[in-house]
Design an enzyme around this catalytic site. Structure first.
Site, PDB file in Angstrom:
ATOM      1  N   ARG A 119       0.712  -1.109   0.021  1.00  0.00           N
ATOM      2  CA  ARG A 119      -0.375  -0.175  -0.015  1.00  0.00           C
ATOM      3  C   ARG A 119       0.807   1.487   0.050  1.00  0.00           C
ATOM      4  O   ARG A 119       1.541   1.960   0.848  1.00  0.00           O
ATOM      5  CB  ARG A 119      -1.090  -0.311   1.323  1.00  0.00           C
ATOM      6  N   PHE A 129       7.164   4.277   7.139  1.00  0.00           N
ATOM      7  CA  PHE A 129       6.641   5.375   7.925  1.00  0.00           C
ATOM      8  C   PHE A 129       6.988   4.361   9.255  1.00  0.00           C
ATOM      9  O   PHE A 129       6.487   3.198   9.570  1.00  0.00           O
ATOM     10  CB  PHE A 129       5.613   5.435   7.855  1.00  0.00           C
ATOM     11  N   GLN A 130       7.690   4.628  10.025  1.00  0.00           N
ATOM     12  CA  GLN A 130       8.276   4.347  11.514  1.00  0.00           C
ATOM     13  C   GLN A 130       7.479   3.704  12.204  1.00  0.00           C
ATOM     14  O   GLN A 130       7.599   2.949  12.948  1.00  0.00           O
ATOM     15  CB  GLN A 130       8.987   5.317  11.806  1.00  0.00           C
ATOM     16  N   GLU A 214     -12.483 -20.235  27.209  1.00  0.00           N
ATOM     17  CA  GLU A 214     -11.392 -21.173  28.893  1.00  0.00           C
ATOM     18  C   GLU A 214     -11.357 -21.068  29.653  1.00  0.00           C
ATOM     19  O   GLU A 214      -9.991 -21.317  29.801  1.00  0.00           O
ATOM     20  CB  GLU A 214     -10.592 -21.656  27.395  1.00  0.00           C
ATOM     21  N   GLY A 215     -11.876 -19.392  30.372  1.00  0.00           N
ATOM     22  CA  GLY A 215     -11.185 -18.916  31.084  1.00  0.00           C
ATOM     23  C   GLY A 215     -10.943 -17.578  31.111  1.00  0.00           C
ATOM     24  O   GLY A 215     -10.183 -17.794  30.152  1.00  0.00           O
ATOM     25  N   ARG A 231      -3.705 -15.126  47.655  1.00  0.00           N
ATOM     26  CA  ARG A 231      -5.102 -15.753  47.853  1.00  0.00           C
ATOM     27  C   ARG A 231      -6.320 -14.963  46.974  1.00  0.00           C
ATOM     28  O   ARG A 231      -6.154 -13.392  47.966  1.00  0.00           O
ATOM     29  CB  ARG A 231      -5.705 -16.277  49.279  1.00  0.00           C
TER      30      ARG A 231
HETATM   31  C1  LIG Z   1     -19.078 -18.365  21.511  1.00  0.00           C
HETATM   32  C2  LIG Z   1     -17.809 -19.028  23.283  1.00  0.00           C
HETATM   33  C3  LIG Z   1     -18.140 -20.311  23.926  1.00  0.00           C
HETATM   34  C4  LIG Z   1     -16.816 -20.197  23.997  1.00  0.00           C
HETATM   35  N1  LIG Z   1     -16.979 -21.734  24.111  1.00  0.00           N
HETATM   36  C5  LIG Z   1     -16.255 -22.114  25.596  1.00  0.00           C
HETATM   37  C6  LIG Z   1     -15.403 -23.567  26.041  1.00  0.00           C
HETATM   38  O1  LIG Z   1     -15.266 -24.026  24.689  1.00  0.00           O
HETATM   39  N2  LIG Z   1     -15.213 -23.444  26.912  1.00  0.00           N
HETATM   40  C7  LIG Z   1     -14.855 -22.913  27.640  1.00  0.00           C
HETATM   41  O2  LIG Z   1     -14.159 -23.383  29.155  1.00  0.00           O
HETATM   42  N3  LIG Z   1     -15.125 -21.464  27.810  1.00  0.00           N
HETATM   43  C8  LIG Z   1     -16.648 -21.321  26.860  1.00  0.00           C
HETATM   44  N4  LIG Z   1     -16.844 -20.306  26.693  1.00  0.00           N
HETATM   45  C9  LIG Z   1     -16.359 -18.972  27.693  1.00  0.00           C
HETATM   46  C10 LIG Z   1     -17.413 -19.104  28.748  1.00  0.00           C
HETATM   47  O3  LIG Z   1     -18.686 -19.330  28.498  1.00  0.00           O
HETATM   48  C11 LIG Z   1     -17.137 -17.850  29.961  1.00  0.00           C
HETATM   49  O4  LIG Z   1     -17.165 -16.662  28.906  1.00  0.00           O
HETATM   50  C12 LIG Z   1     -16.493 -17.369  30.451  1.00  0.00           C
HETATM   51  O5  LIG Z   1     -16.335 -18.142  31.920  1.00  0.00           O
HETATM   52  C13 LIG Z   1     -16.873 -16.241  31.721  1.00  0.00           C
HETATM   53  O6  LIG Z   1     -17.617 -16.215  31.816  1.00  0.00           O
HETATM   54  P1  LIG Z   1     -19.062 -15.015  31.654  1.00  0.00           P
HETATM   55  O7  LIG Z   1     -19.078 -15.192  30.304  1.00  0.00           O
HETATM   56  O8  LIG Z   1     -20.280 -15.741  31.894  1.00  0.00           O
HETATM   57  O9  LIG Z   1     -18.329 -14.173  32.322  1.00  0.00           O
HETATM   58  P2  LIG Z   1     -18.583 -13.124  33.778  1.00  0.00           P
HETATM   59  O10 LIG Z   1     -18.016 -14.957  34.571  1.00  0.00           O
HETATM   60  O11 LIG Z   1     -19.668 -12.512  34.475  1.00  0.00           O
HETATM   61  O12 LIG Z   1     -17.612 -12.672  33.993  1.00  0.00           O
HETATM   62  C14 LIG Z   1     -17.762 -11.290  33.936  1.00  0.00           C
HETATM   63  C15 LIG Z   1     -15.996 -10.755  33.776  1.00  0.00           C
HETATM   64  O13 LIG Z   1     -15.595 -10.744  34.789  1.00  0.00           O
HETATM   65  C16 LIG Z   1     -14.494 -11.207  35.587  1.00  0.00           C
HETATM   66  N5  LIG Z   1     -14.554 -11.446  36.661  1.00  0.00           N
HETATM   67  C17 LIG Z   1     -15.672 -13.707  37.372  1.00  0.00           C
HETATM   68  N6  LIG Z   1     -15.333 -13.907  38.355  1.00  0.00           N
HETATM   69  C18 LIG Z   1     -14.642 -12.694  38.119  1.00  0.00           C
HETATM   70  C19 LIG Z   1     -13.240 -13.285  39.255  1.00  0.00           C
HETATM   71  N7  LIG Z   1     -13.791 -14.654  40.396  1.00  0.00           N
HETATM   72  N8  LIG Z   1     -12.166 -12.143  39.619  1.00  0.00           N
HETATM   73  C20 LIG Z   1     -11.946 -11.446  38.463  1.00  0.00           C
HETATM   74  N9  LIG Z   1     -12.916 -11.223  37.747  1.00  0.00           N
HETATM   75  C21 LIG Z   1     -13.946 -11.906  37.195  1.00  0.00           C
HETATM   76  C22 LIG Z   1     -14.434 -11.466  34.436  1.00  0.00           C
HETATM   77  O14 LIG Z   1     -13.046 -12.499  34.221  1.00  0.00           O
HETATM   78  C23 LIG Z   1     -15.030 -11.091  33.077  1.00  0.00           C
HETATM   79  O15 LIG Z   1     -13.633  -9.312  32.946  1.00  0.00           O
HETATM   80  C24 LIG Z   1     -16.843 -19.242  25.518  1.00  0.00           C
HETATM   81  C25 LIG Z   1     -17.809 -18.291  25.208  1.00  0.00           C
HETATM   82  C26 LIG Z   1     -18.320 -18.143  23.879  1.00  0.00           C
HETATM   83  C27 LIG Z   1     -18.877 -16.856  23.728  1.00  0.00           C
END
Ligand SMILES: Cc1cc2nc3c(=O)[nH]c(=O)nc-3n(C[C@H](O)[C@H](O)[C@H](O)COP(=O)(O)OP(=O)(O)OC[C@H]3O[C@@H](n4cnc5c(N)ncnc54)[C@H](O)[C@@H]3O)c2cc1C
Length: 231
Positions: A119, A129-130, A214-215, A231
């Site tokens: 581009r 460009f840096q 996955e967390g 903790r």
């Molecule tokens: C399409 C899709 C597919 C997925 N597939 C998988 C899968 O195959 N396997 C899997 O493991 N996960 C999967 N996930 C992710 C998972 O289901 C959740 O999104 C995830 O575990 C977070 O839960 P939550 O979305 O309810 O967010 P919440 O638990 O409501 O969290 C909201 C926010 O608060 C923070 N939070 C919550 N508790 C704490 C705490 N104790 N300390 C600090 N911060 C905290 C969270 O980090 C986040 O930023 C998938 C998600 C989507 C959208």
């Protein structure tokens, strides 16, 4: 959104014949979770598709369970040990997610690099460009750090070594690197990346899931901190 019929369900969800489900005893005498592999066609299961921002190759559903019968043969692991059963697999699935994140970040970097070299603006390729050049260098740097951690995690898995501390670090590094690389990739491609036909916008959309699937990143940091004795 409407619930979908059995035929549609077969077409849209043909990969899943069983649903890995964590259950709690209704009468409160089994507060701990128990895991079951519930046949998807069981009576009382209602699946509603969820429209998503990205990762559309992988269908997602809201799943309702209404008095679904389960047999003891469907149980996965011991009664009350469902969380342990399921979380035991997370080390490996987080490794796979970290490796996928590195692969996706590399694809986004390749695309950004190709664009930066071809581009031309203000009489020269934008990669000269840096500010763009350094952005690309940082993208490579972030990917390489993550890749080294993921490689070390894979080596420890192959060697049957402990992966408790390295898994959250590899997952965190790779999925956060992916956010960095796809965000900057979009900026480097600008309008070309925002077009639906560009793979960059898909990488950017798909990437967003990785820091909570996955967390979440916050939970990965919690696990690392626990290894520091906090903790
Ligand atoms: C399409 C899709 C597919 C997925 N597939 C998988 C899968 O195959 N396997 C899997 O493991 N996960 C999967 N996930 C992710 C998972 O289901 C959740 O999104 C995830 O575990 C977070 O839960 P939550 O979305 O309810 O967010 P919440 O638990 O409501 O969290 C909201 C926010 O608060 C923070 N939070 C919550 N508790 C704490 C705490 N104790 N300390 C600090 N911060 C905290 C969270 O980090 C986040 O930023 C998938 C998600 C989507 C959208």
């Amino acid at each position: 959104m409407d619930h979908i019929g059995a035929q549609d369900l077969d077409q849209r969800c043909r990969e899943a014949t069983h649903l890995l489900t964590l259950c709690r005893g209704a009468d409160g005498d089994q507060p701990a979770l128990t895991a079951f592999l519930v046949p998807r066609r069981s009576a009382g299961i209602a699946m509603t598709p969820i429209a998503k921002v990205g990762n559309n190759c992988m269908p997602s559903f809201d799943i309702g369970f209404d008095a679904v019968p389960v047999a003891d043969d469907d149980r996965l692991g011991a009664v009350g040990e469902g969380f342990k059963t399921v979380s035991g697999a997370l080390g490996y699935s987080r490794a796979s997610m970290a490796a996928t994140a590195v692969g996706c970040a590399k694809a986004a970097l390749d695309l950004a690099l190709e664009h930066a070299k071809s581009r031309v603006q203000f009489g020269k390729p934008i990669g000269e460009f840096q500010v763009i050049k350094h952005r690309l260098a940082d993208m490579k740097f972030e990917i390489t750090k993550a890749e080294l951690l993921v490689a070390e995690l894979a080596r420890r898995i192959d060697g049957g070594e402990d992966i408790d501390i390295i898994t959250p670090m590899a997952k965190l590094a790779a999925t956060e690197a992916l956010q960095f690389v796809t965000a900057h990739g979009m900026q480097i491609l600008a309008s070309a990346g925002y077009a639906s036909e560009s793979p960059m916008q898909r990488y950017w959309r798909d990437a967003r899931l990785f820091t909570f699937g996955e967390g979440t990143s916050e939970i990965q940091r919690e696990i690392i901190a626990r290894h520091l004795g906090l903790r």
